[in-house]
Design a protein around this motif. Structure first.
Motif, PDB file in Angstrom:
ATOM      1  N   ARG A  13       0.842  -1.194   0.000  1.00 18.67           N
ATOM      2  CA  ARG A  13       0.000   0.000   0.000  1.00 18.67           C
ATOM      3  C   ARG A  13       0.874   1.238   0.000  1.00 18.67           C
ATOM      4  NH1 ARG A  13      -3.751  -0.452   4.997  1.00 18.67           N
ATOM      5  NH2 ARG A  13      -1.721  -0.657   5.928  1.00 18.67           N
ATOM      6  N   LYS A  14       0.374   2.287  -0.619  1.00 18.70           N
ATOM      7  CA  LYS A  14       1.087   3.562  -0.677  1.00 18.70           C
ATOM      8  C   LYS A  14       0.097   4.650  -0.311  1.00 18.70           C
ATOM      9  CE  LYS A  14       2.080   4.793  -5.057  1.00 18.70           C
ATOM     10  NZ  LYS A  14       2.841   5.124  -6.250  1.00 18.70           N
ATOM     11  N   ALA A  15       0.574   5.700   0.323  1.00 20.17           N
ATOM     12  CA  ALA A  15      -0.294   6.793   0.750  1.00 20.17           C
ATOM     13  C   ALA A  15      -0.986   7.447  -0.446  1.00 20.17           C
ATOM     14  CB  ALA A  15       0.508   7.839   1.520  1.00 20.17           C
ATOM     15  N   ARG A  16      -2.238   7.797  -0.278  1.00 21.28           N
ATOM     16  CA  ARG A  16      -2.975   8.488  -1.338  1.00 21.28           C
ATOM     17  C   ARG A  16      -2.371   9.845  -1.654  1.00 21.28           C
ATOM     18  NH1 ARG A  16      -7.976   8.118   1.772  1.00 21.28           N
ATOM     19  NH2 ARG A  16      -7.434   6.137   2.642  1.00 21.28           N
ATOM     20  N   ALA A  17      -1.699  10.437  -0.688  1.00 27.05           N
ATOM     21  CA  ALA A  17      -1.114  11.769  -0.874  1.00 27.05           C
ATOM     22  C   ALA A  17       0.218  11.728  -1.617  1.00 27.05           C
ATOM     23  CB  ALA A  17      -0.917  12.441   0.489  1.00 27.05           C
ATOM     24  N   SER A  18       0.667  10.575  -2.021  1.00 26.07           N
ATOM     25  CA  SER A  18       1.976  10.455  -2.658  1.00 26.07           C
ATOM     26  C   SER A  18       1.863  10.601  -4.169  1.00 26.07           C
ATOM     27  CB  SER A  18       2.620   9.115  -2.306  1.00 26.07           C
ATOM     28  OG  SER A  18       1.831   8.068  -2.826  1.00 26.07           O
ATOM     29  N   ASP A  19       1.515  11.798  -4.620  1.00 34.04           N
ATOM     30  CA  ASP A  19       1.336  12.014  -6.048  1.00 34.04           C
ATOM     31  C   ASP A  19       2.641  12.327  -6.774  1.00 34.04           C
ATOM     32  OD1 ASP A  19       1.725  14.488  -4.957  1.00 34.04           O
ATOM     33  OD2 ASP A  19      -0.069  15.401  -5.801  1.00 34.04           O
ATOM     34  N   ALA A  20       3.717  12.614  -6.058  1.00 42.57           N
ATOM     35  CA  ALA A  20       4.992  12.937  -6.704  1.00 42.57           C
ATOM     36  C   ALA A  20       5.728  11.681  -7.163  1.00 42.57           C
ATOM     37  CB  ALA A  20       5.873  13.735  -5.742  1.00 42.57           C
ATOM     38  N   GLY A  21       5.298  10.517  -6.729  1.00 47.41           N
ATOM     39  CA  GLY A  21       5.929   9.275  -7.141  1.00 47.41           C
ATOM     40  C   GLY A  21       7.152   8.897  -6.336  1.00 47.41           C
ATOM     41  N   ASP A  22       7.559   9.737  -5.419  1.00 48.73           N
ATOM     42  CA  ASP A  22       8.738   9.457  -4.598  1.00 48.73           C
ATOM     43  C   ASP A  22       8.259   9.145  -3.189  1.00 48.73           C
ATOM     44  OD1 ASP A  22      11.428   9.108  -4.202  1.00 48.73           O
ATOM     45  OD2 ASP A  22      11.807  11.211  -3.755  1.00 48.73           O
ATOM     46  N   CYS A  23       7.845   7.910  -2.999  1.00 51.82           N
ATOM     47  CA  CYS A  23       7.180   7.538  -1.758  1.00 51.82           C
ATOM     48  C   CYS A  23       7.607   6.134  -1.341  1.00 51.82           C
ATOM     49  CB  CYS A  23       5.670   7.577  -1.989  1.00 51.82           C
ATOM     50  SG  CYS A  23       4.705   7.488  -0.479  1.00 51.82           S
ATOM     51  N   VAL A  24       7.152   5.723  -0.190  1.00 49.83           N
ATOM     52  CA  VAL A  24       7.383   4.356   0.261  1.00 49.83           C
ATOM     53  C   VAL A  24       6.072   3.588   0.203  1.00 49.83           C
ATOM     54  CG1 VAL A  24       9.333   4.927   1.733  1.00 49.83           C
ATOM     55  CG2 VAL A  24       7.044   4.944   2.695  1.00 49.83           C
ATOM     56  N   GLU A  25       6.190   2.282   0.132  1.00 50.18           N
ATOM     57  CA  GLU A  25       5.042   1.393   0.191  1.00 50.18           C
ATOM     58  C   GLU A  25       5.193   0.524   1.430  1.00 50.18           C
ATOM     59  OE1 GLU A  25       4.079   0.731  -4.504  1.00 50.18           O
ATOM     60  OE2 GLU A  25       5.544  -0.608  -3.580  1.00 50.18           O
ATOM     61  N   VAL A  26       4.062   0.141   2.016  1.00 46.79           N
ATOM     62  CA  VAL A  26       4.063  -0.647   3.236  1.00 46.79           C
ATOM     63  C   VAL A  26       3.221  -1.899   3.024  1.00 46.79           C
ATOM     64  CG1 VAL A  26       3.398  -0.649   5.679  1.00 46.79           C
ATOM     65  CG2 VAL A  26       4.306   1.428   4.649  1.00 46.79           C
ATOM     66  N   SER A  27       3.723  -3.023   3.515  1.00 43.07           N
ATOM     67  CA  SER A  27       2.997  -4.283   3.495  1.00 43.07           C
ATOM     68  C   SER A  27       2.924  -4.798   4.927  1.00 43.07           C
ATOM     69  CB  SER A  27       3.710  -5.299   2.606  1.00 43.07           C
ATOM     70  OG  SER A  27       3.059  -6.543   2.680  1.00 43.07           O
TER      71      SER A  27
END
Length: 71
Positions: A13-27
């Motif tokens: 899952r990735k935060a909905r606010a991560s529109d810049a594409g430079d984010c982390v994903e969590v499982s």
């Protein structure tokens, strides 16, 4: 060694606010919380126990990791 047939693939899952594409994903699973970079899904994965992850989130909510305005 785990049998891949009996180990379900993690759901990332990735935060909905991560529109810049430079984010982390969590499982999240029963025994572990895994974190990876969203742009490098085959790269390294950090693994935490649920207790460690809860402590981290508590610190985030308390503002312990807020960046100062000078950074």
């Amino acid at each position: 060694m785990t049998d891949s047939a009996s180990s379900p693939q993690p759901i990332w899952r990735k935060a909905r606010a991560s529109d810049a594409g430079d984010c982390v994903e969590v499982s999240v699973s029963q025994n572990a919380v895994r974190v990876r970079h969203s742009r490098d899904t085959n790269g390294p994965v950090l693994t935490f126990s649920p207790r460690e992850w809860a402590a981290f989130l508590c610190g985030v909510r308390a503002g312990e990791f807020d960046l100062s305005d000078s950074q």
